[in-house]
Structure formats: C-alpha cells, structure tokens
Design an enzyme around this catalytic site. Structure first.
Site, short mmCIF file in Angstrom:
data_model
loop_
_atom_site.label_atom_id
_atom_site.label_comp_id
_atom_site.label_asym_id
_atom_site.label_seq_id
_atom_site.Cartn_x
_atom_site.Cartn_y
_atom_site.Cartn_z
N CYS A 108 27.25 42.91 42.36
CA CYS A 108 28.42 43.25 43.06
C CYS A 108 29.60 43.74 41.98
O CYS A 108 29.34 43.58 40.94
CB CYS A 108 29.08 41.96 43.67
N HIS A 156 27.99 34.21 39.96
CA HIS A 156 28.18 35.06 41.11
C HIS A 156 28.28 33.93 42.42
O HIS A 156 27.01 33.13 42.50
CB HIS A 156 27.18 36.05 41.71
N GLY A 199 40.37 38.27 55.32
CA GLY A 199 40.69 39.58 54.71
C GLY A 199 39.92 39.72 53.17
O GLY A 199 40.31 40.36 52.52
N CYS A 219 30.75 41.13 39.31
CA CYS A 219 29.72 40.90 38.57
C CYS A 219 29.61 41.94 37.45
O CYS A 219 29.38 41.77 36.30
CB CYS A 219 28.49 40.68 39.20
N ASP A 248 44.85 42.80 38.96
CA ASP A 248 44.36 43.30 40.18
C ASP A 248 44.69 44.91 40.02
O ASP A 248 45.79 45.14 39.43
CB ASP A 248 45.10 42.50 41.14
N HIS A 266 43.40 34.93 43.90
CA HIS A 266 44.45 35.76 43.54
C HIS A 266 45.83 34.81 42.92
O HIS A 266 45.89 33.64 43.44
CB HIS A 266 45.16 36.63 44.81
N HIS A 278 37.07 34.97 44.22
CA HIS A 278 38.19 35.20 43.43
C HIS A 278 39.43 34.45 43.96
O HIS A 278 39.59 34.46 44.99
CB HIS A 278 38.41 36.72 43.30
P1 AMP Z 1 40.30 40.45 48.59
O1 AMP Z 1 41.04 41.32 49.66
O2 AMP Z 1 40.79 39.06 48.60
O3 AMP Z 1 38.61 40.51 48.40
O4 AMP Z 1 40.84 41.09 47.21
C1 AMP Z 1 39.98 42.08 46.55
C2 AMP Z 1 40.92 42.39 45.59
O5 AMP Z 1 40.08 42.97 44.43
C3 AMP Z 1 42.12 43.34 46.15
O6 AMP Z 1 43.35 43.02 45.53
C4 AMP Z 1 41.84 44.75 44.99
O7 AMP Z 1 43.12 45.41 44.78
C5 AMP Z 1 40.94 44.07 43.57
N1 AMP Z 1 40.17 45.18 43.19
C6 AMP Z 1 39.20 45.93 43.75
N2 AMP Z 1 38.47 46.58 42.65
C7 AMP Z 1 39.13 46.19 41.45
C8 AMP Z 1 39.04 46.46 40.18
N3 AMP Z 1 37.88 47.27 39.79
N4 AMP Z 1 39.88 45.94 39.27
C9 AMP Z 1 40.60 45.10 39.67
N5 AMP Z 1 41.05 44.65 40.92
C10 AMP Z 1 40.32 45.18 41.74
#
Ligand code: AMP
Length: 118
Positions: free
Chosen positions: A2, A44, A88, A5, A28, A97, A95
C-alpha cells in the site's frame, strides 16, 4: 504494497517530522490546515477497526510527541482517523490526521439530518 507502506519503506518520499521503530509522522501532501501531519504505525493495519490496544498505546504517545515537536500542544490541535467509506478513508493504512496551526472549524459533517437517527 500500500501507499503508506511504501512511505514507511522509503520507496515513496515524504516530508518526515518524527520517526521511531514503530511509527512515522509526515506532512500531508494536500494540507487542510497550516499544520497537517499524518501519523501512522509502520506495521500495516487497515484501519482503526483492526488496530490493537497495544499499538494504540504507542500511537498515543507518538502523537503527543509529534504535537510537541511542531509546537502545537499549547495552541491546540485535532486528531482524526477516518474509517471506511462513510468515514471518508481513502488510504487503507491506519493514519491519524493531526491538524492545527490555526483555529479549526467545527461544522456539519453530513447533509443528512444529524438528529434523524436516534
Ligand atoms: P484519508 O482520506 O483519511 O484516507 O486521508 C488520506 C490522506 O493521505 C489525505 O489527506 C491525502 O492528502 C494524504 N496523502 C495521500 N498521498 C500522500 C502522500 N504521498 N504523502 C503524504 N500524504 C498523502
């Protein structure tokens, strides 16, 4: 493997704030606040639904350390984890935020009537 990962394995670059043997925090890529960091376990785990209390114990301290590292522990911040479709969640690797750096809004989360279910 993923997306997150791959970030853990440094196959995809990220802007790392803090890292230890079990967790990593990075900016982010699409920030929704002046401070928007993602804190993840290196192992993971699909989502909060699957995480163990043992991982969460470490995660709690790690998130506190991240807040201290970027100096938002006094001004305040918000910790959010999205779970599944209605939550969402786009990336299926647990993860958290960490949002701060400005007064955060607290608004409607859905167009559905919030008083409609109970
Ligand atoms: P979620 O919607 O809770 O799954 O949040 C996924 C988060 O990952 C979003 O806020 C994206 O902006 C962030 N994201 C996606 N790809 C990357 C990346 N390569 N580096 C940093 N953040 C990322």
């Amino acid at each position: 493997m993923c997306l997150f990962c791959k970030i853990v394995n440094k196959e995809i670059p990220s802007n790392v704030i803090l890292e230890d043997d079990n967790f990593i925090a990075f900016h982010d890529i699409n920030p929704k606040a002046p401070v928007h960091i993602l804190a993840i376990p290196k192992v993971h785990v699909d989502s909060f639904n699957e995480v163990t209390p043992k991982i969460m114990a470490g995660m709690t301290e790690f998130i506190q350390n991240v807040a201290q590292e970027v100096n938002i522990q006094e001004s305040g911040y918000r910790v959010i984890t999205n779970i599944g479709d209605n939550g969402g969640q786009e990336v299926k690797h647990l993860h958290f935020h960490i949002l701060g750096g400005a007064k955060l809004k607290w608004d409607h989360f859905t167009d559905a009537d919030p008083k409609g279910h109970f």
